[in-house]
Design a protein around this motif. Structure first.
Motif, mmCIF file in Angstrom:
data_model
loop_
_atom_site.group_PDB
_atom_site.id
_atom_site.type_symbol
_atom_site.label_atom_id
_atom_site.label_comp_id
_atom_site.label_asym_id
_atom_site.label_seq_id
_atom_site.Cartn_x
_atom_site.Cartn_y
_atom_site.Cartn_z
ATOM 1 N N VAL A 126 0.864 -1.195 0.000
ATOM 2 C CA VAL A 126 0.000 0.000 0.000
ATOM 3 C C VAL A 126 0.890 1.233 0.000
ATOM 4 C CG1 VAL A 126 -1.761 1.321 1.245
ATOM 5 C CG2 VAL A 126 -1.786 -1.182 1.350
ATOM 6 N N LYS A 127 0.577 2.200 -0.853
ATOM 7 C CA LYS A 127 1.315 3.464 -0.888
ATOM 8 C C LYS A 127 0.327 4.625 -0.744
ATOM 9 C CE LYS A 127 4.871 1.737 -3.986
ATOM 10 N NZ LYS A 127 5.577 1.926 -5.248
ATOM 11 N N LEU A 128 0.605 5.488 0.212
ATOM 12 C CA LEU A 128 -0.247 6.658 0.426
ATOM 13 C C LEU A 128 0.594 7.925 0.351
ATOM 14 C CD1 LEU A 128 -2.236 5.500 3.616
ATOM 15 C CD2 LEU A 128 -2.951 5.297 1.218
ATOM 16 N N TYR A 129 0.009 8.977 -0.191
ATOM 17 C CA TYR A 129 0.644 10.303 -0.154
ATOM 18 C C TYR A 129 -0.335 11.214 0.574
ATOM 19 C CZ TYR A 129 3.224 14.466 -1.548
ATOM 20 O OH TYR A 129 3.964 15.623 -1.534
ATOM 21 N N VAL A 130 0.040 11.619 1.787
ATOM 22 C CA VAL A 130 -0.845 12.429 2.637
ATOM 23 C C VAL A 130 -0.378 13.876 2.557
ATOM 24 C CG1 VAL A 130 -1.702 12.764 4.978
ATOM 25 C CG2 VAL A 130 -1.179 10.452 4.178
ATOM 26 N N THR A 131 -1.276 14.761 2.153
ATOM 27 C CA THR A 131 -0.876 16.150 1.972
ATOM 28 C C THR A 131 -1.966 17.103 2.468
ATOM 29 O OG1 THR A 131 0.039 17.714 0.359
ATOM 30 C CG2 THR A 131 -1.755 16.297 -0.415
ATOM 31 N N ALA A 132 -1.659 18.394 2.497
ATOM 32 C CA ALA A 132 -2.621 19.460 2.828
ATOM 33 C C ALA A 132 -1.942 20.763 2.427
ATOM 34 C CB ALA A 132 -2.948 19.459 4.325
ATOM 35 N N SER A 133 -2.733 21.841 2.340
ATOM 36 C CA SER A 133 -2.142 23.132 1.967
ATOM 37 C C SER A 133 -1.117 23.554 3.020
ATOM 38 C CB SER A 133 -3.238 24.193 1.853
ATOM 39 O OG SER A 133 -3.695 24.543 3.152
ATOM 40 N N ALA A 134 -0.145 24.371 2.606
ATOM 41 C CA ALA A 134 0.884 24.846 3.538
ATOM 42 C C ALA A 134 0.248 25.619 4.699
ATOM 43 C CB ALA A 134 1.892 25.725 2.794
ATOM 44 N N GLU A 135 -0.814 26.392 4.423
ATOM 45 C CA GLU A 135 -1.452 27.196 5.475
ATOM 46 C C GLU A 135 -2.111 26.303 6.529
ATOM 47 O OE1 GLU A 135 -1.758 27.690 2.225
ATOM 48 O OE2 GLU A 135 -0.759 29.644 2.004
ATOM 49 N N VAL A 136 -2.812 25.277 6.064
ATOM 50 C CA VAL A 136 -3.469 24.353 7.002
ATOM 51 C C VAL A 136 -2.420 23.621 7.833
ATOM 52 C CG1 VAL A 136 -4.760 22.169 7.129
ATOM 53 C CG2 VAL A 136 -5.592 24.035 5.689
ATOM 54 N N ARG A 137 -1.351 23.200 7.198
ATOM 55 C CA ARG A 137 -0.301 22.468 7.925
ATOM 56 C C ARG A 137 0.399 23.375 8.936
ATOM 57 N NH1 ARG A 137 3.696 20.917 4.604
ATOM 58 N NH2 ARG A 137 2.957 21.911 2.712
ATOM 59 N N ALA A 138 0.643 24.632 8.537
ATOM 60 C CA ALA A 138 1.292 25.571 9.454
ATOM 61 C C ALA A 138 0.394 25.844 10.661
ATOM 62 C CB ALA A 138 1.614 26.874 8.736
ATOM 63 N N ASP A 139 -0.905 25.944 10.422
ATOM 64 C CA ASP A 139 -1.847 26.190 11.517
ATOM 65 C C ASP A 139 -1.822 25.030 12.521
ATOM 66 O OD1 ASP A 139 -4.002 27.814 12.643
ATOM 67 O OD2 ASP A 139 -5.244 26.055 12.185
ATOM 68 N N ALA A 190 -11.529 11.613 9.926
ATOM 69 C CA ALA A 190 -11.907 11.286 8.546
ATOM 70 C C ALA A 190 -10.669 10.847 7.753
ATOM 71 C CB ALA A 190 -12.565 12.493 7.878
ATOM 72 N N ALA A 191 -9.538 11.514 7.999
ATOM 73 C CA ALA A 191 -8.308 11.152 7.289
ATOM 74 C C ALA A 191 -7.875 9.733 7.669
ATOM 75 C CB ALA A 191 -7.203 12.158 7.615
ATOM 76 N N VAL A 192 -7.946 9.416 8.954
ATOM 77 C CA VAL A 192 -7.582 8.070 9.436
ATOM 78 C C VAL A 192 -8.524 7.032 8.821
ATOM 79 C CG1 VAL A 192 -7.618 6.568 11.480
ATOM 80 C CG2 VAL A 192 -6.440 8.791 11.575
ATOM 81 N N ALA A 193 -9.818 7.327 8.808
ATOM 82 C CA ALA A 193 -10.792 6.373 8.266
ATOM 83 C C ALA A 193 -10.521 6.121 6.782
ATOM 84 C CB ALA A 193 -12.212 6.902 8.481
ATOM 85 N N THR A 194 -10.171 7.162 6.043
ATOM 86 C CA THR A 194 -9.865 7.016 4.614
ATOM 87 C C THR A 194 -8.655 6.101 4.427
ATOM 88 O OG1 THR A 194 -10.690 9.249 4.219
ATOM 89 C CG2 THR A 194 -9.301 8.295 2.498
ATOM 90 N N ALA A 195 -7.600 6.340 5.209
ATOM 91 C CA ALA A 195 -6.380 5.529 5.090
ATOM 92 C C ALA A 195 -6.673 4.071 5.444
ATOM 93 C CB ALA A 195 -5.292 6.098 5.996
ATOM 94 N N ILE A 196 -7.416 3.849 6.509
ATOM 95 C CA ILE A 196 -7.723 2.476 6.936
ATOM 96 C C ILE A 196 -8.514 1.744 5.846
ATOM 97 C CG2 ILE A 196 -9.183 1.161 8.564
ATOM 98 C CD1 ILE A 196 -7.971 2.897 10.801
ATOM 99 N N ALA A 197 -9.422 2.456 5.197
ATOM 100 C CA ALA A 197 -10.216 1.827 4.123
ATOM 101 C C ALA A 197 -9.320 1.422 2.961
ATOM 102 C CB ALA A 197 -11.310 2.785 3.658
ATOM 103 N N VAL A 198 -8.330 2.240 2.624
ATOM 104 C CA VAL A 198 -7.418 1.911 1.508
ATOM 105 C C VAL A 198 -6.589 0.676 1.866
ATOM 106 C CG1 VAL A 198 -5.469 2.720 0.117
ATOM 107 C CG2 VAL A 198 -7.301 4.323 0.711
ATOM 108 N N VAL A 199 -6.087 0.629 3.115
ATOM 109 C CA VAL A 199 -5.260 -0.519 3.541
ATOM 110 C C VAL A 199 -6.123 -1.781 3.566
ATOM 111 C CG1 VAL A 199 -3.847 -1.481 5.399
ATOM 112 C CG2 VAL A 199 -3.706 0.974 4.868
ATOM 113 N N GLN A 200 -7.303 -1.666 4.139
ATOM 114 C CA GLN A 200 -8.214 -2.823 4.232
ATOM 115 C C GLN A 200 -8.472 -3.424 2.850
ATOM 116 O OE1 GLN A 200 -10.172 -3.736 7.461
ATOM 117 N NE2 GLN A 200 -9.851 -5.544 6.180
ATOM 118 N N ALA A 201 -8.678 -2.570 1.881
ATOM 119 C CA ALA A 201 -8.986 -3.037 0.526
ATOM 120 C C ALA A 201 -7.828 -3.793 -0.109
ATOM 121 C CB ALA A 201 -9.374 -1.833 -0.358
ATOM 122 N N ALA A 202 -6.608 -3.534 0.368
ATOM 123 C CA ALA A 202 -5.421 -4.187 -0.209
ATOM 124 C C ALA A 202 -5.046 -5.468 0.505
ATOM 125 C CB ALA A 202 -4.239 -3.210 -0.160
ATOM 126 N N MET A 203 -5.733 -5.766 1.629
ATOM 127 C CA MET A 203 -5.309 -6.925 2.453
ATOM 128 C C MET A 203 -5.875 -8.248 1.936
ATOM 129 S SD MET A 203 -4.918 -5.830 6.367
ATOM 130 C CE MET A 203 -3.199 -5.749 6.868
#
Ligand code: C5P
Length: 201
Positions: free
Chosen positions: A120-133, A188-201
């Motif tokens: 499984v490969k994930l790329y987790v990102t967000a805008s620089a402003e959201v991350r800085a906050d 929501a981000a965690v749930a999304t990632a878990i769903a992607v991993v689950q689908a690959a198992m």
């Protein structure tokens, strides 16, 4: 069982929380590879040569809390541009990833260099402003005297160094699933990632 979940992304996008949650949910070991670069960066602030520090690194150097300051984050991204530092840390990360039991690794070059064969490969990102906050709130809560503007400048400087370097730059792998957490709360981000991993198992 060998099952690797590789997670890349810029600072404060949510990688750390997602990695820990995925590891706990599926009973996998977890390695925050940023800690390796932070530990080397911290030693250079004490005057140690970065390559020597990388070659001599031991698990007791990886104290997560002590290494999570903005000075050490910047020092980490400066040593991370050095090919000899990256090479010194590669075998440990690859061994951790492919040891029996399965693992989650998060960092900047996990999908592209350390574990191109990850299940499984994930790329987790967000805008620089959201991350800085998010990072501003985290550092303030720990008592670091920072301003939002200084944290945003740090995030941008680190992004530029991590994405612009010649060796193992931060980039979304072609076959990674992108999770943009700019408008998602962490559950929501965690749930999304878990769903992607689950689908690959
Ligand atoms: O993820 P974290 O913010 O702890 O990483 C600190 C720094 O270490 C990053 O800004 C990056 O320069 C470097 N790093 C890297 N490759 C990794 C993990 C971290 O170059 N796999």
């Amino acid at each position: 069982m060998i099952f690797t979940v590789a997670i890349d992304g810029p600072a404060a996008a949510g990688k750390g929380t997602i990695s820990k949650a995925v590891a706990a949910r599926f009973g996998l070991r977890h390695l925050d590879t940023g800690l390796l670069y932070r530990a080397v960066g911290a030693k250079t602030l004490d005057g140690v040569d970065p390559v020597a520090a990388a070659l001599a690194l031991t698990p007791k150097d990886l104290d997560g809390d002590a290494l999570r300051t903005s000075d050490i984050a910047q020092a980490a991204s400066r040593v991370a541009v050095l090919p000899d530092v990256r090479a010194a840390l590669t075998q440990f990360q690859k061994g951790f990833a492919r040891a029996t039991g399965g693992a989650v690794l998060d960092g900047r070059d996990i999908c592209t260099v350390i574990c191109p064969e990850a299940e499984v490969k994930l790329y987790v990102t967000a805008s620089a402003e959201v991350r800085a906050d998010r990072r501003f709130k985290e550092l303030s809560a720990k008592g670091e005297a920072v301003t939002y503007d200084s944290v945003l400048a740090d995030v941008r400087a680190r992004d530029a160094r991590d994405m612009g370097r010649a060796e193992a730059p931060l980039v979304a792998a072609d076959d990674a699933t992108v999770i943009d957490t700019s408008r998602m709360d962490i559950d929501a981000a965690v749930a999304t990632a878990i769903a992607v991993v689950q689908a690959a198992m």
